[in-house]
Design an enzyme around this catalytic site. Structure first.
Site, short mmCIF file in Angstrom:
data_model
loop_
_atom_site.label_atom_id
_atom_site.label_comp_id
_atom_site.label_asym_id
_atom_site.label_seq_id
_atom_site.Cartn_x
_atom_site.Cartn_y
_atom_site.Cartn_z
N ASP A 176 0.83 -1.21 0.00
CA ASP A 176 0.00 0.00 0.00
C ASP A 176 0.87 1.27 0.00
OD1 ASP A 176 -2.44 -1.46 0.08
OD2 ASP A 176 -2.11 -1.84 2.20
N HIS A 203 -5.83 -3.60 5.38
CA HIS A 203 -5.44 -3.89 3.99
C HIS A 203 -6.61 -4.47 3.21
CE1 HIS A 203 -3.07 -4.88 0.52
NE2 HIS A 203 -3.49 -6.13 0.59
#
Ligand code: NAD
Ligand code: LMR
Length: 339
Positions: A176, A203
């Site tokens: 990310d 996530h």
């Protein structure tokens, strides 16, 4: 002719040196799910590291071949292959770091949570083994849904009486930050190697919260651009799943991200100071029991949780929106072990 040979030798020298920077401590690193889309390129990247003396590869398929292939590379890590549940124990024994990309990936139309039924028991069984065989090792969990698989592993360690696991079990959310850095550097025409954006939360989808207001160097966006880029980061996994059209999810960028996380961890374990990576950990920073934030890594794993930092109003809104889903994912993971 001679000068071509000299240039060639010089190139070999440079490449070899790039992979042989001095290292004091050496470590055994285990990859669980090593034959997979992430496992193979991740193992290749790890084989290049001078910090690794032994690379142990485990999977339920193909590890003898993957290990034989990698073992011919002229870098120092010894490579061993371990196949099937009877050989998991010998793979993780003595490991300082265990990276876990074992389990099924998404297909178009699926959420990460749709992987729970298959992947929860895979992570449970691996955590069960690690908690007994290498309880002091650092665990980097890549298997989705990370929001739930990390609580599963932690509950297993708790059940088996392992103390201090909170400092050693990490959900790998590095992809990310890698994506955020890439997308924002491109938008602003910046050198991507100098761009750092913390990503907090979890996530999956709306639980991924890029904190663009804390970007180094500072960047500013009109609100509609900020929203557009935030949504792209939150949906970046799906962007890859759709582009791969049924052939899986991100593997190469994930291998890069996991190797980045692993190198930071190994350097910190070896005493290098100031290594910070965002990761999804057991946390007291918010009302969620698990939460990703920037983490200062040290000789014993999580040295200091650096927290959320100052958020702008838009990011506070993202956090509020994420919380119910994140807490639901956490409870689902905990209940899986407890019930
Ligand atoms: P893949 O199917 O290509 O590889 C998975 C590997 O796991 C296979 O080699 C398989 O044999 C192995 N495996 C299955 N059950 C196992 C078990 N019980 N023990 C050991 N190994 C086992 O999948 P992939 O693309 O490598 O993705 C792996 C996982 O990583 C998925 O759950 C995916 O969603 C996740 N992922 C996470 C991130 C992240 O940012 N954290 C990014 C990408 C993918
Ligand atoms: C990703 O972010 O790429 C991974 O979590 C894989 C996925 O399913 O999107």
């Amino acid at each position: 002719m001679f000068s071509r040979f000299a240039r060639h030798s010089q190139l070999i020298f440079i490449v070899k040196n790039a992979f042989s920077t001095s290292s004091k401590a050496e470590s055994k690193v285990a990859v669980i799910g090593a034959s997979g889309g992430i496992g193979q390129p991740l193992s290749l990247l790890l084989k290049n590291s001078p910090l690794i003396s032994h690379l142990a590869l485990y999977d339920i398929a193909h590890t003898p071949g993957v290990a034989a292939d990698l073992s011919h590379i002229e870098t120092k890590a010894k490579v061993t292959g371990h196949l099937g549940p009877d050989n998991l124990k010998e793979c993780v024994e003595g490991a300082k770091l265990v990276l876990i990309p074992a389990g099924v990936p998404r297909k178009p139309g699926m959420t990460r949570d749709d992987l729970f039924n298959t992947n929860a028991s895979i992570v449970r069984d691996i955590a069960e083994c690690c908690s007994k065989v290498c309880p002091s090792a650092m665990l980097g969990i890549i298997t989705n849904p990370v929001n739930s698989t990390v609580p599963i592993a932690c509950e297993i360690y708790k059940k088996n009486g392992v103390s201090g696991f909170e400092k050693r079990i990490f959900g790998v959310t590095t992809l990310d930050t890698v994506r955020s850095n890439t997308f924002i550097a491109a938008e602003k025409g910046l050198d991507v190697s100098k761009v750092h954006i913390p990503v907090i939360g979890g996530h999956s989808g709306i639980t991924i919260i890029p904190v663009i207001s804390q970007c180094t160097p500072p960047v500013s966006f009109p609100q509609d651009d900020r929203v557009r880029i935030t949504k792209r980061i939150q949906n970046a996994g799906t962007e890859v799943v759709e582009a791969k059209a049924g052939a899986g999810s991100a593997t190469l960028s994930m291998a890069f991200a996991a190797a980045k996380f692993a190198m930071a961890m190994l350097e910190a374990l070896n005493g290098m100071e100031g290594k910070v990576e965002c990761a999804y950990v057991r946390s007291e920073e918010t009302e969620a029991k698990y939460f990703a934030t920037p983490i200062l890594l040290g000789k014993n794993g999580l040295e200091k949780n650096l927290g959320l930092g100052k958020l702008i109003e838009y990011e506070v809104g993202l956090l509020k929106e994420a919380m119910p889903e994140l807490q639901g994912n956490i409870k689902k993971g905990e209940d899986f072990v407890l019930k």
